[in-house]
Design an enzyme around this catalytic site. Sequence first.
Site, short mmCIF file in Angstrom:
data_model
loop_
_atom_site.label_atom_id
_atom_site.label_comp_id
_atom_site.label_asym_id
_atom_site.label_seq_id
_atom_site.Cartn_x
_atom_site.Cartn_y
_atom_site.Cartn_z
N ARG A 120 -20.67 99.81 -137.59
CA ARG A 120 -19.33 100.31 -137.85
C ARG A 120 -19.54 101.72 -137.23
O ARG A 120 -20.39 102.62 -137.44
CB ARG A 120 -18.57 100.47 -139.08
CG ARG A 120 -18.22 99.15 -139.60
CD ARG A 120 -18.25 99.27 -141.43
NE ARG A 120 -17.36 100.35 -141.58
CZ ARG A 120 -17.38 101.42 -142.32
NH1 ARG A 120 -18.42 101.67 -143.02
NH2 ARG A 120 -16.74 102.30 -142.60
N CYS A 121 -18.59 102.20 -136.19
CA CYS A 121 -18.50 103.51 -135.65
C CYS A 121 -18.48 104.52 -136.93
O CYS A 121 -19.18 105.75 -136.80
CB CYS A 121 -17.57 103.62 -134.71
SG CYS A 121 -16.66 102.62 -134.10
N THR A 122 -18.14 104.27 -137.85
CA THR A 122 -17.69 105.24 -138.96
C THR A 122 -18.72 105.07 -140.12
O THR A 122 -18.46 105.61 -141.35
CB THR A 122 -16.08 104.95 -139.63
OG1 THR A 122 -16.10 103.38 -139.69
CG2 THR A 122 -15.20 105.51 -138.78
N GLY A 152 -19.02 101.98 -127.27
CA GLY A 152 -20.04 103.17 -126.93
C GLY A 152 -20.01 103.91 -125.91
O GLY A 152 -19.11 104.04 -125.26
N ASP A 153 -21.16 103.96 -125.28
CA ASP A 153 -21.57 104.90 -124.06
C ASP A 153 -20.64 104.49 -122.83
O ASP A 153 -20.21 105.28 -122.01
CB ASP A 153 -22.88 104.99 -123.33
CG ASP A 153 -23.90 105.43 -124.65
OD1 ASP A 153 -23.28 106.11 -125.54
OD2 ASP A 153 -25.18 105.31 -124.48
N GLU A 191 -27.82 106.37 -133.25
CA GLU A 191 -27.10 105.67 -134.23
C GLU A 191 -27.61 104.44 -133.95
O GLU A 191 -27.48 103.71 -133.13
CB GLU A 191 -25.35 105.42 -133.83
CG GLU A 191 -25.03 105.38 -132.43
CD GLU A 191 -23.63 105.16 -132.37
OE1 GLU A 191 -22.90 105.00 -133.58
OE2 GLU A 191 -23.09 105.02 -131.33
N ASN A 245 -17.18 94.55 -132.98
CA ASN A 245 -17.37 94.81 -134.24
C ASN A 245 -16.00 94.48 -134.97
O ASN A 245 -16.02 94.11 -136.22
CB ASN A 245 -18.21 95.99 -135.04
CG ASN A 245 -17.29 97.18 -134.46
OD1 ASN A 245 -16.49 97.34 -133.67
ND2 ASN A 245 -17.86 98.41 -135.05
N GLU A 303 -12.24 105.63 -128.42
CA GLU A 303 -13.00 105.91 -129.75
C GLU A 303 -14.51 105.27 -129.53
O GLU A 303 -14.78 104.10 -129.17
CB GLU A 303 -12.33 105.04 -130.87
CG GLU A 303 -13.24 105.46 -132.25
CD GLU A 303 -13.33 104.12 -133.03
OE1 GLU A 303 -14.37 104.12 -133.72
OE2 GLU A 303 -12.56 103.18 -133.36
O1 G3P Z 1 -16.40 100.68 -135.88
C1 G3P Z 1 -15.07 100.74 -135.57
C2 G3P Z 1 -14.51 101.89 -136.42
O2 G3P Z 1 -13.23 102.07 -136.16
C3 G3P Z 1 -14.71 101.47 -137.97
O3 G3P Z 1 -13.46 101.09 -138.62
O4 G3P Z 1 -12.40 100.54 -140.67
O5 G3P Z 1 -14.73 100.09 -140.57
O6 G3P Z 1 -13.93 102.32 -140.67
P1 G3P Z 1 -13.78 101.00 -140.04
#
Ligand code: G3P
Length: 493
Positions: free
Chosen positions: A301-303, A250-251, A395, A158, A268
């Site tokens: 996005r992870c976040t 991911g995993d 997720e 991503n 991460e």
């Molecule tokens: O998915 C990756 C993570 O680090 C998200 O980054 O900048 O989209 O919050 P951002």
Amino acid sequence: EGDVYKYYSEGEWKVSSSGKTVSIVNPTTRKTQFKVQACNQEEVNKIVESAKAAQKSWAKTPLWKRAELLHKAAAVLKEHKKPIAECLVKEIAKPAKDAVTEAVRSGDLVSYCAEEGVRILGEGKFLVSDSFPGNERTKYCLTSKIPLGVVLAIPPFNYPVNLAVSKIAPALIAGNSLCSSPHPGKDMTLENASLGLPIQGAVAALHMVHCFHLAGFPKGLISCVTGKGSEIGDFLTMHPGVNCISFTGGDTGVAISKKAGMIPLQMELGGKDACIILEDADLDLAASNIVKGGFSYSGQRCTAVKVVLVMESVADELVKKVNETLAKLTVGPPEDDCDITPVVTESSANFIEGLVMDAKQKGATFCQEYKRQGNLIWPLLLDNVRPDMRIAWEEPFGPVLPVIRINSVEEGIRHCNASNFGLQGCVFTRDINKAILISDAMETGTVQINSAPARGPDHFPFQGLKDSGIGSQGVTNSINMMTKIKTTVINLP
Ligand code: G3P
């Protein structure tokens, strides 16, 4: 069909002796867009050997010179934002404007790293012995930070450029060498947890590495290897010549951390970021952040906001506002800079659909009709989600967001903390005291008050608890993590 790209080793672009390539499928057209080299283990060995040799003299290169080269690379990266962004559009269906932003943000990150490195690596500590009981003032201790050696950087699909440079730049400024390798999407983890290398993003990453090449870094210091996970995945991550792994994904990261040797790891991994909405929240602000946080880059996005936990008394109004904002999102190809674009692979789309169907079967309220065309999934808000539904915990990494109605703040915190993830979370309230108490109670690496979760600005510490990661990132933390403390003790007679 599909331009063929070389891999980067010993300062040169090379064709693999395997004679094989791996195809990269465009998520929008679902046709092969590019091909990259399927490197073999012999080629990985060569890369690690040359990285080892190059690192020795790089570590002796004055810090200001290392910084100068990084500033140069940052400028070249920004100059090349267009071709890099074009790759991001074709390989990972990132909306056109966001793709350019990723390239520019990456240049800024590299420059910031150079500046921060000069500051924090330019100073050490001086200790005297007589502060510890029983000691005279006969020992002087000097500390400095030394590099770890060869860092293996594995960015996710991503942010194949930004999350590559967030590893490469700290490693380089600290005097390490680099082997970087694009890695598979979360859905492409192989059975044996090898890296299904490469996938979408690899060519954008190769372009980024080319910018470092143009900046004039020494031969062998940086390389970029591509290949099949089954051939070089475990081989890379378990390579005895690798002294540190920085991984985002991911995993697969959990599997890597179990297999890796006794080396520092920076991981991460996934997230199930909760958004808690209290009764006194500014609901317009909350709704716009939920849409931005949950649906930017189609939720990949992870976040991303991955579950909304809203107090029942304001739930109807919040859901209405979120739906109104969702209706304004454009859906379509990344070239047109649409808000919602196709998700990265067909299997990712199938996985998302599985979660949606499970929620449907168990009685979730669909605020919009579920619609999918190929890898393109229309934005969907699922109301009245209950804990027995998979989407309450898993997720989706797609444009689908569950809403769970809660009757107390404690219920929200309990749900958040019952997750095996602990990346970020957010809380919306006008009461700062309550916000702080909730932040303290949420078991996540970061809590955002009155804003959606996000990694940046890139010098902020960024970390996940539980299955969301190991260590802390952000420019300063990454530089420190990629060094070791060395002490010299002067013993007086
Ligand atoms: O998915 C990756 C993570 O680090 C998200 O980054 O900048 O989209 O919050 P951002």
